[in-house]
Design an enzyme around this catalytic site. Structure first.
Site, mmCIF file in Angstrom:
data_model
loop_
_atom_site.group_PDB
_atom_site.id
_atom_site.type_symbol
_atom_site.label_atom_id
_atom_site.label_comp_id
_atom_site.label_asym_id
_atom_site.label_seq_id
_atom_site.Cartn_x
_atom_site.Cartn_y
_atom_site.Cartn_z
ATOM 1 N N GLU A 127 0.826 -1.198 0.000
ATOM 2 C CA GLU A 127 0.000 0.000 0.000
ATOM 3 C C GLU A 127 0.866 1.257 0.000
ATOM 4 O OE1 GLU A 127 -2.762 -0.054 3.233
ATOM 5 O OE2 GLU A 127 -3.471 -2.085 2.803
ATOM 6 N N GLU A 194 -8.700 1.328 -4.552
ATOM 7 C CA GLU A 194 -9.750 1.022 -3.575
ATOM 8 C C GLU A 194 -10.433 2.288 -3.076
ATOM 9 O OE1 GLU A 194 -10.525 -1.324 0.675
ATOM 10 O OE2 GLU A 194 -8.571 -1.466 -0.314
#
Length: 287
Positions: A127, A194
Site C-alpha cells: 500500500e 480502492e
C-alpha cells in the site's frame, strides 16, 4: 476432525496465469478476476474461476478477529501464503505486505518480500503512493514483482480517520493520479484502486498501461477484486457499499450445522452408511 486428509491438488489443466498474461489481457480489454483466499481449501475453491488469488492482510479482520489489518504480522502472512501455495493454484498468487514490513529499511523489505516468493507467491502487494517508489524500485530490481495499492489503503486507517472514500477533493484526486503514474514508472505491474470515485478510477485506468484492479472503484478498471467471504455472504452484518453478495453463505452454513446438530441429538447420525462393520471372524472371536 475429518477421518481422512484432503486429497492432493490435481495438476491444473490450463497453464498458470503469469504477469505478462495479465498485461496482455489489459491490452486486449479482457477483464481480470481477483479474489482473496487464506488457506488451501479456499484456494482450491476459487482457482478454477479466477485469474489472481490475493492472500490479503484482510485475513486479520476476516478470519483472525482483529478490528483492522494493522495487527497482522509477517509470521501470520507467511503461514497463510504457505497454506494457499500448497494448493498449487493455476491463478497468479499475490501476497500482501503487512504493516511495518516494508517501511523501515530496504534490506528488511527485500528479505520480507522475497520470503513470500520463496513460500510460493508470484508477487507481492503493498500500500501507498509516491513514498513507496524507492521500495518498489528496490524490489523490482531484485526480480520481485510488485502490485501497488492506492486510494483507501486500510493500513492508513488511522491517518485517514476511518475507512473513508478517497479522491473526492481536487488535491487528493490529483495526488492519487500522480501516485499511480509514479508507481507505474517505478515498475509496478498492476495497481489496486480502492474506495475512490468511479470516474477517477476510469481516468487512472486510461492513463496507465498496466492493469488496474478495482475494489469500490467503479466498473471501469481492468479488473475487480473482492474479499471471498464478502461475495459469498459468509460474514453477517453490514457490508460496504461496493460489495455484491452472490449467495447467502452464512445462512446456508448455519442451516447445514443446525441439521447436523438435530441429527446427532436425535440419534440419526451416524447411521449404518457412515459406520464401519465388524468382520464376522472378529465378532466370533470376541463372543
Amino acid at each position: 476432525m475429518s477421518h481422512h486428509p484432503d486429497p492432493p491438488a490435481t495438476p491444473p489443466a490450463s497453464p498458470p496465469v503469469t504477469i505478462p498474461m495479465l498485461q496482455a489481457w489489459r491490452a486486449e480489454g479482457r477483464r481480470i478476476v481477483m479474489v482473496t483466499a487464506y488457506d488451501a481449501a479456499m484456494a482450491r475453491l476459487v482457482d478454477p474461476v479466477v485469474d489472481v488469488i490475493l492472500v490479503g492482510d484482510s485475513v486479520g479482520n476476516v478470519c483472525l478477529g482483529f478490528d483492522n489489518t494493522l495487527p497482522v504480522s509477517l509470521a501470520m502472512m507467511n503461514h497463510h501464503v504457505e497454506a494457499v501455495a500448497r494448493a498449487r493454484p493455476r491463478a497468479l498468487l499475490v501476497a500482501d505486505m503487512p504493516f511495518l514490513t516494508f517501511h523501515l529499511d530496504l534490506p528488511d523489505t527485500i528479505r520480507n518480500a522475497g520470503g513470500f516468493l520463496q513460500r510460493g507467491a508470484a508477487a507481492v502487494k503493498l500500500e501507498g503512493g509516491a513514498a513507496r517508489v524507492p521500495v518498489v524500485e528496490a524490489l523490482v530490481a531484485c526480480e520481485i514483482p510488485v502490485m501497488g495499492h492506492l486510494g483507501l489503503t486500510p493500513q492508513s486507517v488511522n491517518a485517514m480517520g476511518g475507512f473513508k472514500v478517497q479522491g473526492r477533493a481536487v488535491a487528493q484526486a490529483r495526488r492519487i493520479v500522480e501516485d499511480a503514474k509514479r508507481l507505474e514508472d517505478a515498475g509496478c505491474f498492476s495497481l489496486v484502486l480502492e474506495g475512490i470515485p468511479a470516474e477517477l478510477a476510469a481516468r487512472i485506468t486510461e492513463a496507465l498501461a498496466i492493469p488496474t484492479i478495482g475494489i469500490g472503484a467503479g466498473p471501469h478498471c481492468a479488473g475487480q477484486v473482492l474479499v471471498l467471504h464478502d461475495l459469498l455472504g459468509l460474514l453477517p452484518g453490514r457490508k460496504a457499499k461496493f460489495v455484491r453478495t452472490y449467495v447467502d453463505g452464512y445462512g446456508l452454513l448455519q442451516a447445514g450445522l443446525a441439521a447436523y446438530a438435530e441429527d446427532v441429538r436425535a440419534g440419526r447420525f451416524p447411521g449404518p452408511e457412515e459406520s464401519y462393520a465388524l468382520p464376522e471372524a472378529v465378532r466370533a472371536a470376541l463372543d
